[in-house]
Scaffold this active site. Structure first.
Site, short mmCIF file in Angstrom:
data_model
loop_
_atom_site.label_atom_id
_atom_site.label_comp_id
_atom_site.label_asym_id
_atom_site.label_seq_id
_atom_site.Cartn_x
_atom_site.Cartn_y
_atom_site.Cartn_z
N ARG A 120 -24.59 -7.84 -10.04
CA ARG A 120 -24.25 -8.74 -8.92
C ARG A 120 -22.77 -9.14 -8.89
O ARG A 120 -22.41 -10.15 -8.29
CB ARG A 120 -25.13 -9.99 -8.94
CG ARG A 120 -26.62 -9.69 -8.81
CD ARG A 120 -27.43 -10.96 -8.63
NE ARG A 120 -28.85 -10.64 -8.45
CZ ARG A 120 -29.73 -10.60 -9.44
NH1 ARG A 120 -29.34 -10.86 -10.68
NH2 ARG A 120 -30.99 -10.30 -9.21
N LYS A 142 -12.20 -3.52 1.26
CA LYS A 142 -13.28 -2.75 1.87
C LYS A 142 -13.80 -1.74 0.87
O LYS A 142 -13.03 -0.96 0.31
CB LYS A 142 -12.79 -2.01 3.13
CG LYS A 142 -12.73 -2.86 4.38
CD LYS A 142 -12.43 -1.96 5.58
CE LYS A 142 -12.49 -2.72 6.89
NZ LYS A 142 -12.24 -1.83 8.04
N GLU A 184 -1.84 6.96 8.07
CA GLU A 184 -2.08 5.52 7.95
C GLU A 184 -0.76 4.75 7.98
O GLU A 184 -0.70 3.61 8.44
CB GLU A 184 -2.85 5.21 6.67
CG GLU A 184 -4.27 5.76 6.64
CD GLU A 184 -5.27 4.97 7.48
OE1 GLU A 184 -4.84 4.01 8.17
OE2 GLU A 184 -6.46 5.29 7.46
N LYS A 226 -0.56 -5.00 6.14
CA LYS A 226 -2.00 -5.09 5.93
C LYS A 226 -2.38 -6.40 5.25
O LYS A 226 -3.36 -7.04 5.61
CB LYS A 226 -2.51 -3.91 5.10
CG LYS A 226 -4.02 -3.99 4.90
CD LYS A 226 -4.69 -2.69 4.55
CE LYS A 226 -6.20 -2.82 4.62
NZ LYS A 226 -6.90 -1.58 4.25
N GLU A 236 -13.15 -8.95 8.91
CA GLU A 236 -13.03 -8.15 10.12
C GLU A 236 -13.83 -8.71 11.30
O GLU A 236 -14.59 -8.00 11.97
CB GLU A 236 -13.42 -6.69 9.85
CG GLU A 236 -12.87 -5.72 10.88
CD GLU A 236 -13.04 -4.26 10.48
OE1 GLU A 236 -13.75 -3.54 11.19
OE2 GLU A 236 -12.45 -3.85 9.46
N ARG A 240 -8.40 -8.01 12.17
CA ARG A 240 -8.44 -6.90 11.21
C ARG A 240 -9.02 -5.64 11.83
O ARG A 240 -8.71 -4.52 11.39
CB ARG A 240 -9.26 -7.30 9.97
CG ARG A 240 -9.24 -6.22 8.90
CD ARG A 240 -9.80 -6.66 7.57
NE ARG A 240 -9.73 -5.57 6.60
CZ ARG A 240 -10.02 -5.68 5.31
NH1 ARG A 240 -10.40 -6.84 4.81
NH2 ARG A 240 -9.94 -4.63 4.51
N ASN A 244 -8.24 -0.33 12.65
CA ASN A 244 -9.05 0.87 12.87
C ASN A 244 -8.51 1.75 14.00
O ASN A 244 -9.25 2.59 14.52
CB ASN A 244 -10.49 0.47 13.17
CG ASN A 244 -11.18 -0.12 11.95
OD1 ASN A 244 -11.29 0.52 10.92
ND2 ASN A 244 -11.64 -1.36 12.08
N HIS A 247 -9.62 5.35 14.28
CA HIS A 247 -10.71 5.57 13.36
C HIS A 247 -12.05 5.86 14.04
O HIS A 247 -12.88 6.58 13.48
CB HIS A 247 -10.86 4.38 12.41
CG HIS A 247 -9.80 4.30 11.37
ND1 HIS A 247 -8.45 4.20 11.67
CD2 HIS A 247 -9.87 4.31 10.01
CE1 HIS A 247 -7.76 4.15 10.54
NE2 HIS A 247 -8.59 4.21 9.53
N HIS A 251 -13.48 9.06 12.56
CA HIS A 251 -14.72 9.11 11.78
C HIS A 251 -15.73 10.08 12.39
O HIS A 251 -16.49 10.73 11.68
CB HIS A 251 -15.34 7.71 11.70
CG HIS A 251 -14.59 6.78 10.78
ND1 HIS A 251 -14.86 5.43 10.72
CD2 HIS A 251 -13.60 7.01 9.89
CE1 HIS A 251 -14.06 4.88 9.82
NE2 HIS A 251 -13.29 5.81 9.31
N HIS A 264 -9.45 12.47 5.66
CA HIS A 264 -9.56 11.25 6.46
C HIS A 264 -8.30 11.00 7.29
O HIS A 264 -8.37 10.73 8.49
CB HIS A 264 -9.82 10.06 5.54
CG HIS A 264 -9.82 8.74 6.24
ND1 HIS A 264 -10.74 8.40 7.21
CD2 HIS A 264 -8.99 7.66 6.13
CE1 HIS A 264 -10.49 7.17 7.66
NE2 HIS A 264 -9.44 6.71 7.01
#
Length: 362
Positions: A120, A142, A184, A226, A236, A240, A244, A247, A251, A264
């Site tokens: 946890r 992330k 990026e 960032k 997000e 934020r 993307n 993206h 993706h 990527h």
């Protein structure tokens, strides 16, 4: 060495950027509370850098458990994640055992997710070895693995204790991987720093030649932007999401072709051009703006023509994007170069983009 701080409501951590940092155990020790760490890398990075870091830690009395995973986006799965858990359990690692991610974005994302889940929540550290990971995925917490229907669909927000970005680790980076990372970097210029975009246009040759001073400036500028955005919106819910840019399209390319076929950053680069074209068709960007985006992507050695997945496949894949709300696909688009927004796109405009000039006709 330059140190940036990322400050959040519940935590704060440093981002160290410089050269000859890999052997600097002093940068890691303040964030290691137990004399046992799991050092997790992959089959490409481990032979290059794992022994150096392991020795530096063992010299300080740290018991290091090396865990080496297969390399590649197609291994960003539950099965590979379980390899981490298997090793942690076999070595009787406790909740206060620190997990160290030594690798690119795939390793960083998986180790962060493993740390968040193990008993946890165990502490973890990011030591990114690719440009893409240094400027983006190692910062901000992330973590995720992929699902066959979508990239990074299973994960949590979980912050590292420290990020160490060593420019020397980029010496071994293949040209294609370097270009993927530059996508990026370019993103930050398009999102809100036009002066940086101009600097990139003037210094792209130096960046691709792995000039340390140029790379360090690019990483510092990207990480600072960032960190500022993440400090405003960790989970997000707002600003934020603008990170993307490209993206949603990108993706879909990755999933549509099979994870690992395109890197990527390559998919994000092509996706940013599709986002720019969408913005032009909506009346926000000029043709000159779109051509400027295309030109800098080409300078960086990135693809500007996306694969023809078929409109139905594009839409199906993009419908699994994490920004989908009330069943509507939402895109990060450019209002102007340097200013972005999240918006929906009329179906006829999307049809034009997905069958248009930046889609392969082969």
């Amino acid at each position: 060495m330059i140190t940036l701080d990322l400050t959040l409501p519940d935590t704060r951590y440093p981002i160290h950027i410089g050269q000859q940092l890999l052997g600097r155990a002093d940068l890691l020790l303040p964030h290691i509370k137990h004399k046992k760490v799991a050092l997790i890398s992959n089959t490409t990075v481990a032979p290059l850098y794992l022994a150096n870091l392991r020795q530096a830690l063992e010299n300080q009395g740290i018991n290091v458990i090396p865990i080496v995973l297969p390399d590649g986006e197609d291994f960003k799965t539950w099965e590979t994640l379980n390899q981490i858990f298997d090793a942690l359990l076999q070595h009787r690692c406790e909740r206060n055992t620190t997990l160290i991610a030594l690798g690119g974005g795939v390793i960083g994302d998986m180790v962060g997710f493993a740390a968040a889940c193990y008993q946890r929540g165990a502490p973890f550290i990011q030591i990114p070895t690719t440009l893409l990971a240094q400027v983006d995925s190692s910062v901000g917490g992330k973590t995720a693995i992929n699902h066959p229907l979508g990239k990074n669909m299973i994960g949590v927000f979980y912050q590292p204790r420290v990020v160490v970005a060593d420019m020397d680790l980029l010496d071994s980076l293949p040209e294609r991987e370097l270009s993927a990372g530059l996508a990026e970097v370019i993103k930050y210029g398009l999102l809100g720093n036009l002066a940086f975009l101009g600097w990139l246009e003037q210094n792209m040759e130096a960046l691709r030649a792995k000039d340390k001073q140029a790379l360090s400036y690019a990483v510092q500028t990207s990480c600072a932007m960032k960190a500022d955005i993440v400090s405003q919106d960790e989970k997000e819910h707002g600003v934020r999401a603008l990170l993307n840019l490209g993206h949603t399209f990108g993706h879909a390319i990755e999933a549509g072709l099979g994870f690992g076929t395109w890197l990527h950053g390559e998919a994000v680069g092509a996706g940013m051009l599709l986002a720019a074209e969408t913005s032009r068709l909506l009346g926000n960007l000029s043709e000159a703006d779109v051509q400027r985006v295309k030109a800098i992507l080409e300078q960086a050695g990135l693809p500007t023509i996306s694969p023809d997945l078929g409109v139905a496949t594009w839409l199906e894949l993009m419908s699994h994007d994490k920004k989908v709300s009330d069943g509507e696909i939402r895109f990060v688009l450019l209002q102007t170069l340097g200013q972005a927004q999240v918006a929906t796109v009329p179906q006829d405009v999307l049809q034009q983009v997905l069958t248009g000039r930046f889609i392969s006709k082969a």
